[in-house]
Motif scaffolding. Sequence first.
Motif, PDB file in Angstrom:
ATOM      1  N   GLN A  63      59.831  78.843  40.654  1.00 47.54           N
ATOM      2  CA  GLN A  63      59.008  79.354  39.568  1.00 47.54           C
ATOM      3  C   GLN A  63      57.908  80.224  40.158  1.00 47.54           C
ATOM      4  O   GLN A  63      57.142  79.778  41.022  1.00 47.54           O
ATOM      5  CB  GLN A  63      58.393  78.202  38.782  1.00 47.54           C
ATOM      6  N   GLN A  64      57.834  81.488  39.711  1.00 49.82           N
ATOM      7  CA  GLN A  64      56.758  82.358  40.173  1.00 49.82           C
ATOM      8  C   GLN A  64      55.471  81.967  39.466  1.00 49.82           C
ATOM      9  O   GLN A  64      55.477  81.611  38.288  1.00 49.82           O
ATOM     10  CB  GLN A  64      57.096  83.816  39.899  1.00 49.82           C
ATOM     11  N   ILE A  65      54.372  82.015  40.222  1.00 50.07           N
ATOM     12  CA  ILE A  65      53.074  81.643  39.674  1.00 50.07           C
ATOM     13  C   ILE A  65      52.076  82.741  40.013  1.00 50.07           C
ATOM     14  O   ILE A  65      52.246  83.477  40.991  1.00 50.07           O
ATOM     15  CB  ILE A  65      52.591  80.282  40.236  1.00 50.07           C
ATOM     16  N   PRO A  66      51.006  82.869  39.215  1.00 51.55           N
ATOM     17  CA  PRO A  66      49.981  83.875  39.523  1.00 51.55           C
ATOM     18  C   PRO A  66      49.163  83.492  40.762  1.00 51.55           C
ATOM     19  O   PRO A  66      49.133  82.321  41.178  1.00 51.55           O
ATOM     20  CB  PRO A  66      49.109  83.898  38.270  1.00 51.55           C
ATOM     21  N   LYS A  67      48.518  84.470  41.336  1.00 50.24           N
ATOM     22  CA  LYS A  67      47.735  84.273  42.562  1.00 50.24           C
ATOM     23  C   LYS A  67      46.655  83.215  42.374  1.00 50.24           C
ATOM     24  O   LYS A  67      46.419  82.393  43.258  1.00 50.24           O
ATOM     25  CB  LYS A  67      47.107  85.598  42.981  1.00 50.24           C
ATOM     26  N   GLU A  68      45.987  83.209  41.226  1.00 51.99           N
ATOM     27  CA  GLU A  68      44.912  82.255  40.967  1.00 51.99           C
ATOM     28  C   GLU A  68      45.427  80.826  40.990  1.00 51.99           C
ATOM     29  O   GLU A  68      44.789  79.928  41.550  1.00 51.99           O
ATOM     30  CB  GLU A  68      44.235  82.551  39.623  1.00 51.99           C
ATOM     31  N   GLN A  69      46.590  80.596  40.395  1.00 52.57           N
ATOM     32  CA  GLN A  69      47.159  79.257  40.382  1.00 52.57           C
ATOM     33  C   GLN A  69      47.595  78.843  41.792  1.00 52.57           C
ATOM     34  O   GLN A  69      47.434  77.688  42.178  1.00 52.57           O
ATOM     35  CB  GLN A  69      48.346  79.187  39.429  1.00 52.57           C
ATOM     36  N   ALA A  70      48.122  79.784  42.565  1.00 53.12           N
ATOM     37  CA  ALA A  70      48.516  79.481  43.941  1.00 53.12           C
ATOM     38  C   ALA A  70      47.299  79.103  44.780  1.00 53.12           C
ATOM     39  O   ALA A  70      47.355  78.149  45.572  1.00 53.12           O
ATOM     40  CB  ALA A  70      49.224  80.679  44.558  1.00 53.12           C
ATOM     41  N   GLU A  71      46.202  79.814  44.610  1.00 54.55           N
ATOM     42  CA  GLU A  71      44.975  79.489  45.346  1.00 54.55           C
ATOM     43  C   GLU A  71      44.442  78.126  44.940  1.00 54.55           C
ATOM     44  O   GLU A  71      43.966  77.362  45.781  1.00 54.55           O
ATOM     45  CB  GLU A  71      43.923  80.573  45.114  1.00 54.55           C
ATOM     46  N   GLN A  72      44.545  77.798  43.650  1.00 55.43           N
ATOM     47  CA  GLN A  72      44.091  76.491  43.168  1.00 55.43           C
ATOM     48  C   GLN A  72      44.952  75.374  43.758  1.00 55.43           C
ATOM     49  O   GLN A  72      44.429  74.350  44.214  1.00 55.43           O
ATOM     50  CB  GLN A  72      44.139  76.453  41.644  1.00 55.43           C
ATOM     51  N   LEU A  73      46.268  75.548  43.776  1.00 58.83           N
ATOM     52  CA  LEU A  73      47.165  74.542  44.357  1.00 58.83           C
ATOM     53  C   LEU A  73      46.904  74.383  45.851  1.00 58.83           C
ATOM     54  O   LEU A  73      46.901  73.261  46.372  1.00 58.83           O
ATOM     55  CB  LEU A  73      48.621  74.933  44.133  1.00 58.83           C
ATOM     56  N   LEU A  74      46.654  75.489  46.539  1.00 57.76           N
ATOM     57  CA  LEU A  74      46.376  75.430  47.966  1.00 57.76           C
ATOM     58  C   LEU A  74      45.062  74.708  48.243  1.00 57.76           C
ATOM     59  O   LEU A  74      44.963  73.927  49.190  1.00 57.76           O
ATOM     60  CB  LEU A  74      46.344  76.848  48.539  1.00 57.76           C
ATOM     61  N   ALA A  75      44.059  74.924  47.398  1.00 54.00           N
ATOM     62  CA  ALA A  75      42.776  74.237  47.554  1.00 54.00           C
ATOM     63  C   ALA A  75      42.935  72.739  47.301  1.00 54.00           C
ATOM     64  O   ALA A  75      42.366  71.913  48.020  1.00 54.00           O
ATOM     65  CB  ALA A  75      41.738  74.829  46.600  1.00 54.00           C
ATOM     66  N   GLN A  76      43.712  72.367  46.289  1.00 52.45           N
ATOM     67  CA  GLN A  76      43.966  70.950  46.017  1.00 52.45           C
ATOM     68  C   GLN A  76      44.706  70.303  47.177  1.00 52.45           C
ATOM     69  O   GLN A  76      44.411  69.176  47.564  1.00 52.45           O
ATOM     70  CB  GLN A  76      44.780  70.786  44.737  1.00 52.45           C
ATOM     71  N   HIS A  77      45.675  71.024  47.741  1.00 52.39           N
ATOM     72  CA  HIS A  77      46.430  70.495  48.872  1.00 52.39           C
ATOM     73  C   HIS A  77      45.522  70.304  50.079  1.00 52.39           C
ATOM     74  O   HIS A  77      45.592  69.285  50.761  1.00 52.39           O
ATOM     75  CB  HIS A  77      47.586  71.435  49.214  1.00 52.39           C
ATOM     76  N   ALA A  78      44.649  71.267  50.341  1.00 49.72           N
ATOM     77  CA  ALA A  78      43.726  71.166  51.480  1.00 49.72           C
ATOM     78  C   ALA A  78      42.764  70.003  51.289  1.00 49.72           C
ATOM     79  O   ALA A  78      42.446  69.277  52.241  1.00 49.72           O
ATOM     80  CB  ALA A  78      42.965  72.469  51.652  1.00 49.72           C
TER      81      ALA A  78
END
Length: 109
Positions: A63-78
């Motif tokens: 599923q393609q996601i927007p850049k903002e959502q990807a940054e949010q997921l990456l921040a949650q993962h970190a």
Amino acid sequence: MIIFGTRGYLYQLAIMTMVCGWCGNPAAHTLRKRVTKFTLFFVPLFPFSTKFATQCTFCGGEQQIPKEQAEQLLAQHAASQQGNPFGQAQGQGQGQPGYAPGGQGHNPS
């Protein structure tokens, strides 16, 4: 003669557990970044397309996601990985027979 074209690069940013939108299973998902760069004489010069996507490791649905959502997921993962330098869930994989960093299993005989 001038030789130009494009080249794609795929980066795996994180692996996280989420509920899949395709199959509905809670499974590991990879967060990926695909960058397409313009090349001149086979030398990549500048990126002109960047896309983010998640892929379910259970069903393979992407599923393609927007850049903002990807940054949010990456921040949650970190944030979830702080205090755990190996990036693994607490108590999983560490000290178990057959586990070796880098994915190469061994048989302790």
